[in-house]
Design a protein around this motif. Structure first.
Motif, PDB file in Angstrom:
ATOM      1  N   SER A 186       3.334  -6.592  12.511  1.00 37.88           N
ATOM      2  CA  SER A 186       2.603  -7.551  11.493  1.00 37.88           C
ATOM      3  C   SER A 186       3.303  -8.265  10.112  1.00 37.88           C
ATOM      4  O   SER A 186       3.147  -8.625  10.265  1.00 37.88           O
ATOM      5  CB  SER A 186       1.964  -6.353  11.018  1.00 37.88           C
ATOM      6  N   SER A 187       4.900  -8.127  11.344  1.00 34.64           N
ATOM      7  CA  SER A 187       5.738  -9.216  10.524  1.00 34.64           C
ATOM      8  C   SER A 187       6.413  -8.218   8.982  1.00 34.64           C
ATOM      9  O   SER A 187       6.483  -8.670   8.361  1.00 34.64           O
ATOM     10  CB  SER A 187       4.831 -10.864   9.918  1.00 34.64           C
ATOM     11  N   TYR A 188       6.829  -6.721   9.305  1.00 35.48           N
ATOM     12  CA  TYR A 188       7.170  -6.357   8.249  1.00 35.48           C
ATOM     13  C   TYR A 188       8.142  -5.395   8.441  1.00 35.48           C
ATOM     14  O   TYR A 188       7.587  -4.583  10.046  1.00 35.48           O
ATOM     15  CB  TYR A 188       5.941  -5.183   7.434  1.00 35.48           C
ATOM     16  N   THR A 189       9.153  -5.859   8.274  1.00 35.26           N
ATOM     17  CA  THR A 189      10.864  -5.094   8.468  1.00 35.26           C
ATOM     18  C   THR A 189      10.740  -3.389   8.124  1.00 35.26           C
ATOM     19  O   THR A 189      10.016  -2.857   7.678  1.00 35.26           O
ATOM     20  CB  THR A 189      11.291  -5.656   7.991  1.00 35.26           C
ATOM     21  N   ASP A 190      11.794  -2.595   8.667  1.00 32.64           N
ATOM     22  CA  ASP A 190      11.731  -1.156   8.297  1.00 32.64           C
ATOM     23  C   ASP A 190      12.083  -1.245   6.588  1.00 32.64           C
ATOM     24  O   ASP A 190      11.895  -0.284   5.776  1.00 32.64           O
ATOM     25  CB  ASP A 190      12.716  -1.019   9.400  1.00 32.64           C
ATOM     26  N   LYS A 191      13.178  -2.272   6.515  1.00 32.63           N
ATOM     27  CA  LYS A 191      13.968  -2.669   4.777  1.00 32.63           C
ATOM     28  C   LYS A 191      12.516  -2.881   3.810  1.00 32.63           C
ATOM     29  O   LYS A 191      12.151  -1.991   3.200  1.00 32.63           O
ATOM     30  CB  LYS A 191      14.240  -3.805   5.095  1.00 32.63           C
ATOM     31  N   ASP A 192      11.165  -3.487   4.491  1.00 36.26           N
ATOM     32  CA  ASP A 192      10.108  -3.277   3.517  1.00 36.26           C
ATOM     33  C   ASP A 192      10.042  -2.104   3.236  1.00 36.26           C
ATOM     34  O   ASP A 192       9.282  -1.960   2.234  1.00 36.26           O
ATOM     35  CB  ASP A 192       8.767  -5.028   3.989  1.00 36.26           C
ATOM     36  N   TYR A 193       9.414  -1.286   4.297  1.00 34.29           N
ATOM     37  CA  TYR A 193       8.745   0.294   3.755  1.00 34.29           C
ATOM     38  C   TYR A 193       9.791   0.762   3.624  1.00 34.29           C
ATOM     39  O   TYR A 193       9.335   1.909   2.176  1.00 34.29           O
ATOM     40  CB  TYR A 193       8.179   0.879   5.282  1.00 34.29           C
ATOM     41  N   SER A 194      10.899   0.512   3.882  1.00 35.93           N
ATOM     42  CA  SER A 194      11.756   1.545   2.848  1.00 35.93           C
ATOM     43  C   SER A 194      11.981   1.709   1.666  1.00 35.93           C
ATOM     44  O   SER A 194      11.819   2.287   0.828  1.00 35.93           O
ATOM     45  CB  SER A 194      13.565   1.398   4.412  1.00 35.93           C
TER      46      SER A 194
ATOM     47  N   ALA B 110       0.977  -1.238  -0.332  1.00 31.83           N
ATOM     48  CA  ALA B 110       0.489  -0.197  -0.036  1.00 31.83           C
ATOM     49  C   ALA B 110       0.677   0.974  -0.462  1.00 31.83           C
ATOM     50  O   ALA B 110       0.700   2.118  -0.675  1.00 31.83           O
ATOM     51  CB  ALA B 110      -1.091  -0.276   0.934  1.00 31.83           C
ATOM     52  N   VAL B 111       2.057   1.083   1.002  1.00 28.71           N
ATOM     53  CA  VAL B 111       3.183   2.438   1.044  1.00 28.71           C
ATOM     54  C   VAL B 111       3.412   2.128  -0.982  1.00 28.71           C
ATOM     55  O   VAL B 111       3.166   3.313  -1.419  1.00 28.71           O
ATOM     56  CB  VAL B 111       3.782   2.072   2.114  1.00 28.71           C
ATOM     57  N   SER B 112       3.953   1.448  -1.049  1.00 29.78           N
ATOM     58  CA  SER B 112       4.750   1.476  -2.280  1.00 29.78           C
ATOM     59  C   SER B 112       3.408   2.256  -3.612  1.00 29.78           C
ATOM     60  O   SER B 112       3.680   3.075  -4.501  1.00 29.78           O
ATOM     61  CB  SER B 112       4.968  -0.192  -2.823  1.00 29.78           C
ATOM     62  N   SER B 113       2.351   1.787  -3.706  1.00 30.93           N
ATOM     63  CA  SER B 113       1.187   2.251  -4.300  1.00 30.93           C
ATOM     64  C   SER B 113       0.822   4.077  -4.095  1.00 30.93           C
ATOM     65  O   SER B 113       0.850   4.776  -5.096  1.00 30.93           O
ATOM     66  CB  SER B 113      -0.132   1.595  -3.658  1.00 30.93           C
ATOM     67  N   MET B 114       1.077   4.420  -3.189  1.00 29.84           N
ATOM     68  CA  MET B 114       1.094   5.715  -2.169  1.00 29.84           C
ATOM     69  C   MET B 114       2.372   6.183  -3.154  1.00 29.84           C
ATOM     70  O   MET B 114       2.130   7.769  -3.890  1.00 29.84           O
ATOM     71  CB  MET B 114       1.032   6.062  -0.964  1.00 29.84           C
ATOM     72  N   THR B 115       3.181   6.529  -2.921  1.00 31.85           N
ATOM     73  CA  THR B 115       4.977   6.880  -3.275  1.00 31.85           C
ATOM     74  C   THR B 115       4.927   7.024  -4.656  1.00 31.85           C
ATOM     75  O   THR B 115       5.418   7.734  -5.246  1.00 31.85           O
ATOM     76  CB  THR B 115       5.988   6.321  -2.807  1.00 31.85           C
ATOM     77  N   SER B 116       3.996   5.732  -5.513  1.00 35.95           N
ATOM     78  CA  SER B 116       4.713   6.007  -6.706  1.00 35.95           C
ATOM     79  C   SER B 116       3.341   6.327  -7.686  1.00 35.95           C
ATOM     80  O   SER B 116       3.248   7.534  -8.250  1.00 35.95           O
ATOM     81  CB  SER B 116       3.808   4.543  -6.902  1.00 35.95           C
ATOM     82  N   HIS B 117       2.111   7.339  -6.371  1.00 36.45           N
ATOM     83  CA  HIS B 117       1.281   8.257  -7.013  1.00 36.45           C
ATOM     84  C   HIS B 117       2.449  10.319  -6.393  1.00 36.45           C
ATOM     85  O   HIS B 117       1.064  10.386  -6.403  1.00 36.45           O
ATOM     86  CB  HIS B 117      -0.071   8.420  -6.915  1.00 36.45           C
ATOM     87  N   GLY B 118       3.170   9.520  -6.058  1.00 33.49           N
ATOM     88  CA  GLY B 118       3.734  10.988  -5.963  1.00 33.49           C
ATOM     89  C   GLY B 118       3.744  11.522  -4.455  1.00 33.49           C
ATOM     90  O   GLY B 118       4.036  12.697  -4.024  1.00 33.49           O
ATOM     91  N   HIS B 119       2.883  10.684  -3.556  1.00 29.30           N
ATOM     92  CA  HIS B 119       2.815  10.931  -2.595  1.00 29.30           C
ATOM     93  C   HIS B 119       3.864  10.579  -0.738  1.00 29.30           C
ATOM     94  O   HIS B 119       4.116   9.291  -1.446  1.00 29.30           O
ATOM     95  CB  HIS B 119       1.688  10.439  -2.018  1.00 29.30           C
ATOM     96  N   ARG B 120       4.026  11.201   0.140  1.00 25.78           N
ATOM     97  CA  ARG B 120       5.385  11.185   0.519  1.00 25.78           C
ATOM     98  C   ARG B 120       4.701  10.453   2.269  1.00 25.78           C
ATOM     99  O   ARG B 120       3.737  10.550   2.514  1.00 25.78           O
ATOM    100  CB  ARG B 120       5.711  12.305   1.886  1.00 25.78           C
ATOM    101  N   VAL B 121       4.687   9.504   2.278  1.00 25.92           N
ATOM    102  CA  VAL B 121       4.869   8.497   3.251  1.00 25.92           C
ATOM    103  C   VAL B 121       5.951   8.017   4.775  1.00 25.92           C
ATOM    104  O   VAL B 121       7.244   7.570   4.246  1.00 25.92           O
ATOM    105  CB  VAL B 121       4.412   7.378   3.346  1.00 25.92           C
TER     106      VAL B 121
END
Length: 224
Positions: free
Chosen positions: A70-78, A49-60
């Motif tokens: 939730s089993s997601y690492t900081d690297k996953d989000y980065s 979902a973050v990837s979708s947001m950032t690909s549309h020009g938004h900052r997260v």
């Protein structure tokens, strides 16, 4: 010989042309803080979902460790394009905040005036001081449990209720196996053993998915 024209005299006159004016679309700057409520393991946005947001020009911007439960690492989000920071105040300074649980009074204190907060609000559990704190900073709080779909349903509540119904039966089945606190029985249809009886009180979404799960495990289900 007169020239024939398919257009009327008015149509041949210069016509006013209406052009669409493109509105400036401001980019969103979303902050996702780490949940601090007891046993809260969820997070509002997955890396996809973050990837979708950032690909549309938004900052997260996400607080470090926010997705670990939730089993997601900081690297996953980065890798998805999010900015990861350990500074909690920096996350709460974003103009838009996404949370699962309602923001606490100390968290509201860290927010800037006119911030938009999208989270659960849980109106019945909040005191007057909570709403006064939101009003003092002119914060716009959107409760996702009150967001309606086109068919009049509440999608956020419905999905969480489905999870609760399914999980409740799985937890009950695990407890039933335990001889100390249960009866040492399996829910399933065992040859020569009568099916375990399950009683469900209520007939909402939670009950529906609890019944489906119990039937799937082979139990006899009664709904009241």
């Amino acid at each position: 010989m007169s020239t024939f024209s398919p257009f009327s005299k008015m149509q041949l006159l210069p016509q006013e042309e209406k052009l669409e004016i493109t509105r400036h679309k401001s980019d969103l700057f979303i902050g996702i803080p780490k949940e601090t409520s007891y046993q809260e393991r969820r997070i509002c946005l997955t890396p996809d979902a973050v990837s979708s947001m950032t690909s549309h020009g938004h900052r997260v911007m996400i607080e470090a460790g926010a997705g670990e439960s939730s089993s997601y690492t900081d690297k996953d989000y980065s890798d998805a394009g999010a900015e990861v920071t350990s500074d909690t105040k920096k996350v709460f300074s974003c103009p838009m905040i996404l949370k699962v649980e309602p923001a606490t009074l100390p968290e509201i204190e860290m927010m800037n005036p006119q911030t938009i907060v999208i989270s659960a609000i849980q109106l019945k559990t909040q005191r007057k001081a909570y709403f006064e704190a939101l009003a003092t900073k002119r914060i716009t709080a959107l409760a996702f449990e009150f967001i309606k779909d086109e068919d009049g349903s509440y999608p956020a509540v419905k999905s969480l209720s489905e999870i609760a119904g399914i999980a409740s039966v799985h937890i009950a089945a695990e407890l039933m196996i335990n001889q100390n606190i249960g009866k040492g029985l399996l829910f399933g249809n065992i040859t020569g053993v009568p099916p375990t009886e399950v009683v469900i009180l209520g007939a909402g979404t939670v009950a529906e998915y609890a019944a489906r799960t119990a039937i799937g495990l082979g139990a006899t289900v009664k709904v009241f």
